[in-house]
Design a protein around this motif. Structure first.
Motif, mmCIF file in Angstrom:
data_model
loop_
_atom_site.group_PDB
_atom_site.id
_atom_site.type_symbol
_atom_site.label_atom_id
_atom_site.label_comp_id
_atom_site.label_asym_id
_atom_site.label_seq_id
_atom_site.Cartn_x
_atom_site.Cartn_y
_atom_site.Cartn_z
ATOM 1 N N PRO A 1 -10.357 -10.101 -3.882
ATOM 2 C CA PRO A 1 -9.188 -9.286 -3.549
ATOM 3 C C PRO A 1 -9.241 -8.862 -2.076
ATOM 4 O O PRO A 1 -10.311 -8.652 -1.516
ATOM 5 N N TYR A 2 -8.024 -8.732 -1.486
ATOM 6 C CA TYR A 2 -7.969 -8.240 -0.115
ATOM 7 C C TYR A 2 -6.718 -7.386 0.074
ATOM 8 O O TYR A 2 -5.767 -7.450 -0.712
ATOM 9 N N LYS A 3 -6.723 -6.554 1.130
ATOM 10 C CA LYS A 3 -5.651 -5.606 1.393
ATOM 11 C C LYS A 3 -4.862 -6.014 2.628
ATOM 12 O O LYS A 3 -5.434 -6.516 3.604
ATOM 13 N N VAL A 4 -3.530 -5.732 2.559
ATOM 14 C CA VAL A 4 -2.658 -5.916 3.719
ATOM 15 C C VAL A 4 -1.860 -4.631 3.861
ATOM 16 O O VAL A 4 -1.075 -4.271 2.973
ATOM 17 N N SER A 5 -2.048 -3.905 4.973
ATOM 18 C CA SER A 5 -1.458 -2.573 5.139
ATOM 19 C C SER A 5 -0.004 -2.626 5.594
ATOM 20 O O SER A 5 0.422 -3.556 6.305
ATOM 21 N N ASP A 6 0.722 -1.607 5.182
ATOM 22 C CA ASP A 6 2.069 -1.349 5.700
ATOM 23 C C ASP A 6 1.913 -0.245 6.746
ATOM 24 O O ASP A 6 1.545 -0.531 7.865
ATOM 25 N N PHE A 7 2.134 1.006 6.374
ATOM 26 C CA PHE A 7 1.803 2.144 7.238
ATOM 27 C C PHE A 7 1.822 3.411 6.404
ATOM 28 O O PHE A 7 2.320 3.426 5.289
ATOM 29 N N ASP A 8 1.250 4.500 6.952
ATOM 30 C CA ASP A 8 1.160 5.804 6.270
ATOM 31 C C ASP A 8 0.452 5.701 4.923
ATOM 32 O O ASP A 8 0.841 6.342 3.936
ATOM 33 N N GLY A 9 -0.580 4.860 4.868
ATOM 34 C CA GLY A 9 -1.416 4.788 3.673
ATOM 35 C C GLY A 9 -0.973 3.782 2.631
ATOM 36 O O GLY A 9 -1.692 3.541 1.652
ATOM 37 N N LEU A 10 0.193 3.155 2.826
ATOM 38 C CA LEU A 10 0.679 2.177 1.837
ATOM 39 C C LEU A 10 0.141 0.790 2.174
ATOM 40 O O LEU A 10 0.137 0.380 3.341
ATOM 41 N N TYR A 11 -0.315 0.057 1.151
ATOM 42 C CA TYR A 11 -0.778 -1.310 1.379
ATOM 43 C C TYR A 11 -0.584 -2.149 0.114
ATOM 44 O O TYR A 11 -0.316 -1.629 -0.974
ATOM 45 N N VAL A 12 -0.694 -3.469 0.306
ATOM 46 C CA VAL A 12 -0.618 -4.416 -0.815
ATOM 47 C C VAL A 12 -2.013 -4.928 -1.088
ATOM 48 O O VAL A 12 -2.719 -5.363 -0.161
ATOM 49 N N ASN A 13 -2.414 -4.897 -2.339
ATOM 50 C CA ASN A 13 -3.706 -5.443 -2.764
ATOM 51 C C ASN A 13 -3.440 -6.797 -3.424
ATOM 52 O O ASN A 13 -2.777 -6.876 -4.476
ATOM 53 N N VAL A 14 -3.925 -7.872 -2.788
ATOM 54 C CA VAL A 14 -3.705 -9.229 -3.298
ATOM 55 C C VAL A 14 -4.927 -9.643 -4.114
ATOM 56 O O VAL A 14 -6.067 -9.636 -3.597
ATOM 57 N N THR A 15 -4.715 -9.991 -5.395
ATOM 58 C CA THR A 15 -5.818 -10.334 -6.293
ATOM 59 C C THR A 15 -6.027 -11.844 -6.342
ATOM 60 O O THR A 15 -5.139 -12.624 -5.958
ATOM 61 N N PRO A 16 -7.187 -12.301 -6.844
ATOM 62 C CA PRO A 16 -7.459 -13.747 -6.924
ATOM 63 C C PRO A 16 -6.453 -14.506 -7.795
ATOM 64 O O PRO A 16 -6.288 -15.716 -7.610
ATOM 65 N N ASN A 17 -5.831 -13.817 -8.736
ATOM 66 C CA ASN A 17 -4.857 -14.534 -9.581
ATOM 67 C C ASN A 17 -3.459 -14.552 -8.966
ATOM 68 O O ASN A 17 -2.504 -15.037 -9.584
ATOM 69 N N GLY A 18 -3.309 -14.003 -7.746
ATOM 70 C CA GLY A 18 -2.035 -14.070 -7.036
ATOM 71 C C GLY A 18 -1.169 -12.837 -7.150
ATOM 72 O O GLY A 18 -0.087 -12.790 -6.544
ATOM 73 N N SER A 19 -1.588 -11.827 -7.927
ATOM 74 C CA SER A 19 -0.787 -10.603 -8.047
ATOM 75 C C SER A 19 -0.816 -9.823 -6.744
ATOM 76 O O SER A 19 -1.845 -9.789 -6.037
ATOM 77 N N ARG A 20 0.324 -9.210 -6.409
ATOM 78 C CA ARG A 20 0.428 -8.390 -5.204
ATOM 79 C C ARG A 20 0.783 -6.977 -5.648
ATOM 80 O O ARG A 20 1.924 -6.716 -6.051
ATOM 81 N N LEU A 21 -0.198 -6.072 -5.582
ATOM 82 C CA LEU A 21 -0.082 -4.739 -6.168
ATOM 83 C C LEU A 21 0.009 -3.672 -5.085
ATOM 84 O O LEU A 21 -0.796 -3.671 -4.134
ATOM 85 N N TRP A 22 0.960 -2.769 -5.272
ATOM 86 C CA TRP A 22 1.136 -1.681 -4.308
ATOM 87 C C TRP A 22 0.119 -0.568 -4.559
ATOM 88 O O TRP A 22 -0.089 -0.142 -5.686
ATOM 89 N N ARG A 23 -0.493 -0.089 -3.461
ATOM 90 C CA ARG A 23 -1.417 1.026 -3.532
ATOM 91 C C ARG A 23 -1.098 2.014 -2.402
ATOM 92 O O ARG A 23 -0.655 1.616 -1.312
#
Length: 395
Positions: free
Chosen positions: A17-39
């Motif tokens: 899994p890896y993270k891609v940030s937006d701003f102000d603490g929001l980011y997308v967590n991309v999982t090995p199965n391809g899911s893109r989860l908001w955190r």
């Protein structure tokens, strides 16, 4: 740099899994199965916290940013957004737990434990079906009179006024059960008492004059149908019972030596056992019937199955064949026939007459305190009524 829909769609899964940030603490967590989860990562009172906003694209970029901004607004007020979300979830779960459907189930279970007849339970469930479909999943404490009325109006549009009235009553029973359980504050159906169209009351046709009764007894003497049907009609008149209370009678309910027919509570409309005096005439009819159906458990088995009782339609069809239309006589009307003649005779205590046919006193106070069974007088009434029918049928 802030995320865009194009960037999010282009994100590819990796071995970890890896993270891609937006701003102000929001980011997308991309999982090995391809899911893109908001955190959303935040700090409250010096402690790190994390919120989940669902997955992309079900939760879009704009929605995720709005949820993040809502959470930041709570933080600005000193409120932990994770605790707030957990509380809201618990409240929602509590509301679902206290839905109308839940209390409808409990209400029906209560009726079963009280020994209500299967047909009564089935009718109760049917009357609650529309309510379940329209607002069954709603928290019962949030259902308003207007919501219930909308459901009842559907039946009124079909001109099913009596059904709408009965539905209101059954739905009200569910609400009162919830009130007693502490999960609702009131019964909204009470406010609808005068909102529904009142159905026209149609009383079951009954023979209440001497000449018509003579004509009926003559027709019964000459009836060419099954003897079992004739005996059923004669006993129905003698006992002044509701058709279902006699049709479903079993031989083990009769004590011929004590001259009494014990009708169990579950078959009585008033849900209490009822004893019927057996006259000489009744015993003669039972003896004749025993030769016809005494091989089974039921006095009046159906033609299609020895384990099912004859239908009320069988009795009413016999009346039609004898020339008595539905506006002149019904099997249910023989209780009124007895009551009319017994009261007009002036020979008997009105309360004893009511007890004979197992009618409920309309006066609630008198019903509560008047517990006498009037048995001795009911035995005399039974003999008098049997003799009256014999006299009217010329012996």
């Amino acid at each position: 740099m802030p995320l865009t829909d194009t960037k999010i769609k282009a994100l590819k899964p990796k071995a970890k899994p890896y993270k891609v940030s937006d701003f102000d603490g929001l980011y997308v967590n991309v999982t090995p199965n391809g899911s893109r989860l908001w955190r959303f990562k935040f700090r409250h009172e010096g402690k790190e916290g994390l919120l989940s906003f669902g997955g992309y694209p079900a939760t879009g970029l704009k929605d995720a940013r709005r949820l993040r901004d809502d959470a930041r607004a709570l933080l600005a007020k000193g409120i932990n957004p994770s605790a707030e979300k957990a509380e809201a979830k618990a409240v929602a779960a509590g509301k679902a737990e206290n839905s109308f459907n839940k209390f409808a189930d409990l209400f029906v279970q209560k009726a079963r434990k009280e020994g209500r007849a299967k047909v009564t339970i089935k009718k109760m469930e049917w009357l609650l079906d529309d309510a379940r479909a329209d607002f069954g999943d709603m928290p019962i404490a949030e259902i308003t009179p207007q919501i219930v009325l909308k459901t009842l109006r559907k039946r009124e549009k079909l001109e099913q006024y009596e059904t709408a009235k009965r539905m209101r009553s059954r739905i009200g029973g569910v609400f009162r059960y919830a009130v007693a359980s502490g999960q609702a504050e009131n019964d909204p159906t009470f406010a609808l008492k005068d909102a529904l169209i009142r159905p026209t009351v149609t009383h079951r046709a009954a023979i209440t004059d001497e000449e018509t009764l003579k004509r009926f007894l003559t027709a019964l003497d000459n009836y060419g149908g099954k003897r079992m049907t004739v005996i059923a009609l004669r006993l129905l008149m003698l006992f002044a019972l509701r058709p279902s209370e006699l049709r479903k009678a079993r031989w083990d309910e009769f004590d011929l030596e004590a001259r009494v027919f014990n009708v169990p509570a579950e078959r009585m409309k008033m849900r209490r056992p009822h004893a019927v005096p057996l006259t000489d005439l009744a015993l003669e009819l039972l003896k004749e019937l025993k030769a016809l159906t005494g091989w089974g458990d039921l006095l009046f088995p159906a033609q299609t199955s020895a384990h099912k009782p004859m239908s009320e339609n069988t009795l009413n069809q016999a009346l039609r064949r004898m020339g008595f239309g539905p506006d002149e006589a019904t099997s249910h009307g023989f209780r009124s026939t007895f009551s009319t003649f017994a009261n007009e005779s002036g020979l008997w205590n009105p309360d004893a007459i009511e007890a004979y046919s197992s009618r409920q006193d309309k006066n609630a106070v008198r019903r509560a305190y008047n517990r006498s069974q009037y048995w001795e007088e009911r035995v005399k009434i039974a003999e008098w009524w049997a003799g009256r029918l014999v006299d009217l049928s010329d012996g």
